[in-house]
Design an enzyme around this catalytic site. Structure first.
Site, mmCIF file in Angstrom:
data_model
loop_
_atom_site.group_PDB
_atom_site.id
_atom_site.type_symbol
_atom_site.label_atom_id
_atom_site.label_comp_id
_atom_site.label_asym_id
_atom_site.label_seq_id
_atom_site.Cartn_x
_atom_site.Cartn_y
_atom_site.Cartn_z
ATOM 1 N N SER A 249 0.807 -1.208 0.000
ATOM 2 C CA SER A 249 0.000 0.000 0.000
ATOM 3 C C SER A 249 0.854 1.278 0.000
ATOM 4 O O SER A 249 1.703 1.428 -0.864
ATOM 5 C CB SER A 249 -0.954 -0.045 1.185
ATOM 6 O OG SER A 249 -2.083 0.701 0.875
ATOM 7 N N LYS A 253 4.096 2.026 -2.448
ATOM 8 C CA LYS A 253 4.554 3.217 -3.165
ATOM 9 C C LYS A 253 6.015 3.435 -2.778
ATOM 10 O O LYS A 253 6.876 3.765 -3.590
ATOM 11 C CB LYS A 253 3.722 4.452 -2.789
ATOM 12 C CG LYS A 253 2.196 4.272 -2.900
ATOM 13 C CD LYS A 253 1.440 5.549 -2.520
ATOM 14 C CE LYS A 253 0.041 5.337 -1.930
ATOM 15 N NZ LYS A 253 -0.961 4.707 -2.719
ATOM 16 N N TRP A 340 -10.226 0.653 -4.976
ATOM 17 C CA TRP A 340 -9.628 1.965 -4.655
ATOM 18 C C TRP A 340 -8.217 2.077 -5.256
ATOM 19 O O TRP A 340 -7.789 3.139 -5.667
ATOM 20 C CB TRP A 340 -9.611 2.103 -3.135
ATOM 21 C CG TRP A 340 -9.111 3.373 -2.525
ATOM 22 C CD1 TRP A 340 -8.089 3.496 -1.639
ATOM 23 C CD2 TRP A 340 -9.627 4.703 -2.704
ATOM 24 N NE1 TRP A 340 -7.928 4.803 -1.259
ATOM 25 C CE2 TRP A 340 -8.861 5.574 -1.893
ATOM 26 C CE3 TRP A 340 -10.665 5.237 -3.470
ATOM 27 C CZ2 TRP A 340 -9.087 6.938 -1.827
ATOM 28 C CZ3 TRP A 340 -10.888 6.618 -3.402
ATOM 29 C CH2 TRP A 340 -10.112 7.450 -2.593
ATOM 30 N N HIS A 391 -7.774 -5.528 0.183
ATOM 31 C CA HIS A 391 -6.525 -4.805 0.355
ATOM 32 C C HIS A 391 -5.776 -5.378 1.567
ATOM 33 O O HIS A 391 -6.190 -5.176 2.710
ATOM 34 C CB HIS A 391 -6.912 -3.339 0.609
ATOM 35 C CG HIS A 391 -5.778 -2.380 0.673
ATOM 36 N ND1 HIS A 391 -5.051 -2.022 -0.425
ATOM 37 C CD2 HIS A 391 -5.264 -1.686 1.721
ATOM 38 C CE1 HIS A 391 -4.136 -1.132 -0.069
ATOM 39 N NE2 HIS A 391 -4.237 -0.918 1.233
HETATM 40 C C1 GCU Z 1 -5.380 4.842 1.775
HETATM 41 C C2 GCU Z 1 -4.776 5.628 0.656
HETATM 42 C C3 GCU Z 1 -3.979 4.747 -0.306
HETATM 43 C C4 GCU Z 1 -2.987 3.916 0.466
HETATM 44 C C5 GCU Z 1 -3.682 3.172 1.568
HETATM 45 C C6 GCU Z 1 -2.765 2.395 2.501
HETATM 46 O O1 GCU Z 1 -6.402 4.019 1.297
HETATM 47 O O2 GCU Z 1 -5.803 6.322 -0.006
HETATM 48 O O3 GCU Z 1 -3.299 5.520 -1.268
HETATM 49 O O4 GCU Z 1 -2.275 3.061 -0.393
HETATM 50 O O5 GCU Z 1 -4.387 4.069 2.396
HETATM 51 O O6 GCU Z 1 -1.614 2.731 2.661
HETATM 52 O O7 GCU Z 1 -3.275 1.453 3.130
#
Ligand code: GCU
Length: 410
Positions: A249, A253, A340, A391
Site C-alpha cells: 500500500s 509506493k 480503490w 486490500h
Molecule cells: C489509503 C490511501 C492509499 C494507500 C492506503 C494504505 O487508502 O488512499 O493511497 O495506499 O491508504 O496505505 O493502506
C-alpha cells in the site's frame, strides 16, 4: 410526508458520513476517460530510445528527475553518521529454524539523533541468503508472536496484532532472510510531525524549510529501506545479489520509489500500492491524484499538488516509475476487491513498463490480457497477479513473491 423527510435527512446524514473516497471515486470502467501516456522510450528531446545504453545514460536519468521534481521529491544533501548496535540476538528463533537479530541503527547529524530498530530473521545454515527488506505499519512486535521481539518506540498496537501479513515461517523455510522496521521510526504518518521525523538530521525542522521538490514521507521511508540495506550488506551471510524491497500500500509506493532510486536492490515488489504507486495516474478509477494529495499532503513533495486540477499535464506517469526498475525483476500485485487501488490500472502500468525490459531482451507483457483472479502472469522479469480478496498482504502473496524470486534472482 414526515416519514419521507426523515428518510431524506437520514440519507443525507449517511452520505455525509461516508468516507470521501466512496462518494467521489469512479468505479465504472466506461468512465475512466481517454488518455495518452508519456512514452517511456521517447526522451525529452524527441529521440527514440532503442538501445539500453541510451536508456541508461539519457532516458532513465530524465525520468528519475521527473519523479524527483514533480512527485516524490528528494532529500537535501546532509552528512549523516550511522551507528549499528546489536541489542538482541538468538540462534534459536522460530522453532529453532532461524537466527533472530535486533539491531538499533542510530543516525546523527545537525546535532540531532534518531534511532530505528530493525528486526532481522535469517534462516539457519544458509551460507548466502537472499533477503526481503519490508517496512511494517504497526511496529516490529506486531508482526510476530515471538515474545523476544522488542516493541518499536512509536508503536501503539498490541503485540502480534498484524501477524497475518508476515509469513515468516514460509520465508525462513524457503531459505530467505527478512528485515523489517516500523515506518514511524523514520517519519510519522501524519501531518505536522516533521520535527519528530528524520528531517532535522537534514536541517529541516518545519514545513517552511521545504522546497517544492523536497521529498516527504514516501521519500523518507524509502531512505529508511536503503539504510537497512546498508546494514545488511555488511553481513557475510547475506547475498548482495539477491536483495528485495517489498511494501504494501503506501509502503508499496515506498518500495517502488526506493527500488527506482537504489539500484542495489535486485528485485522490487509492490503489494496493492495503487494511486501514485503502480497504478496509472491518468486513469480516472478509484483513488486519484487530487484525492491523494488532499488526504495525504505529507506523503509527496509540494509540487505534486500543482497537478491536482490537471493530471494529464504530469510530465510522467507511473509506468515510468516501474520502468526505472528495469532490467531488475519487478512484481506488481493487486487484490480484486481493492478497487480503490485500481487493479487494472496497475496491470496496464506494468504492461507498458515492460517495453523497457524488451531493451534488455526480456519478454514483455504486451499482448496479454488482464489475468483472471489468482492467476500468475510472469513474463520476462515482470510479474503480476490479482489475488482474490481485499486490500491486504496474504500468504498467497508471499508464496508468489518467493517463487518469482526463486526463478528470477540468480
Ligand atoms: C489509503 C490511501 C492509499 C494507500 C492506503 C494504505 O487508502 O488512499 O493511497 O495506499 O491508504 O496505505 O493502506
Amino acid at each position: 410526508m414526515k416519514k419521507n423527510y426523515a428518510t431524506l435527512v437520514m440519507a443525507g446524514l449517511f452520505l455525509m458520513n461516508l468516507p470521501a473516497q466512496a462518494q467521489e471515486a469512479n468505479y465504472d470502467e466506461s468512465n475512466v476517460g481517454t488518455y495518452t501516456l508519456p512514452d517511456a522510450l521517447t526522451s525529452l528531446n524527441g529521440q527514440q530510445v532503442i538501445k539500453k545504453k541510451t536508456w541508461e545514460k539519457i532516458r532513465r536519468p530524465e525520468i528519475l528527475k521527473l519523479f524527483q521534481d514533480n512527485e516524490y521529491g528528494i532529500l537535501p544533501n546532509a552528512k549523516i553518521k550511522t551507528n549499528y548496535r546489536i541489542i538482541e540476538e538468538s540462534d534459536n528463533a522460530l522453532e529453532g529454524k532461524a537466527i533472530r537479530r535486533q539491531v538499533e541503527i542510530t543516525f546523527s547529524g545537525n546535532n540531532q539523533t534518531r534511532k530505528m530498530l530493525v528486526l532481522l530473521y535469517m534462516p539457519k545454515g544458509v551460507k548466502k541468503c537472499p533477503v526481503f527488506v519490508a517496512p511494517n505499519f504497526q511496529g516490529n512486535a506486531t508482526t510476530t508472536i515471538d515474545p523476544a521481539v522488542i516493541e518499536s518506540q512509536f508503536s501503539t498496537y498490541e503485540r502480534a496484532h498484524q501477524t497475518s501479513r508476515w509469513s515468516y515461517d514460509r520465508i525462513i523455510n524457503s531459505g530467505y532472510a527478512v528485515a523489517t522496521f516500523h515506518y514511524y521510526d523514520i517519519y510519522f504518518d501524519a501531518n505536522g510531525k516533521l520535527a519528530e521525523t528524520i528531517y532535522p538530521l537534514f536541517g529541516i525542522t518545519s514545513d517552511d524549510d521545504l522546497q517544492d521538490n523536497t521529498g516527504k514521507a514516501i521519500t523518507a521511508w524509502a531512505w529508511g529501506c536503503s539504510r537497512v540495506l546498508d546494514y545488511l550488506l555488511t553481513l557475510k551471510n547475506i547475498d548482495k545479489k539477491r536483495t528485495i524491497v517489498m511494501g504494501h500500500s503506501r509502503l508499496g509506493k515506498t518500495s517502488l520509489w526506493c527500488g527506482a532510486q537504489d539500484q542495489r536492490f535486485a528485485m522490487v515488489i509492490s503489494n496493492n500500492s495503487g494511486c501514485s504507486g503502480a497504478a496509472l495516474s491518468r486513469r480516472n478509477y478509484g483513488e486519484t491524484v487530487p484525492r491523494i494529495n488532499k488526504s495525504f499532503p505529507w506523503w509527496f513533495c509540494n509540487k505534486y499538488q500543482s497537478y491536482n486540477q490537471n493530471v494529464p499535464s504530469l510530465p510522467m506517469d507511473q509506468h515510468e516509475l516501474l520502468a526505472l526498475i528495469a532490467p531488475r525483476p519487478v512484481y506488481v500485485a493487486s487484490a480484486q476487491e481493492d478497487r480503490w487501488a485500481d487493479p487494472r490500472g496497475e496491470f496496464l502500468s506494468l504492461q507498458e513498463a515492460s517495453k523497457v525490459y524488451a531493451l534488455y531482451g526480456y519478454d514483455t507483457l504486451q499482448g496479454y490480457s488482464f489475468p483472471a483472479p489468482n492467476e500468475h502472469l510472469w513474463k520476462g522479469n515482470c510479474g503480476y497477479h490479482m489475488r482474490t480478496g481485499v486490500h491486504d498482504v496474504t500468504d498467497f502473496d508471499w508464496q508468489s513473491y518467493i517463487e518469482f524470486a526463486d526463478r528470477h534472482l540468480k
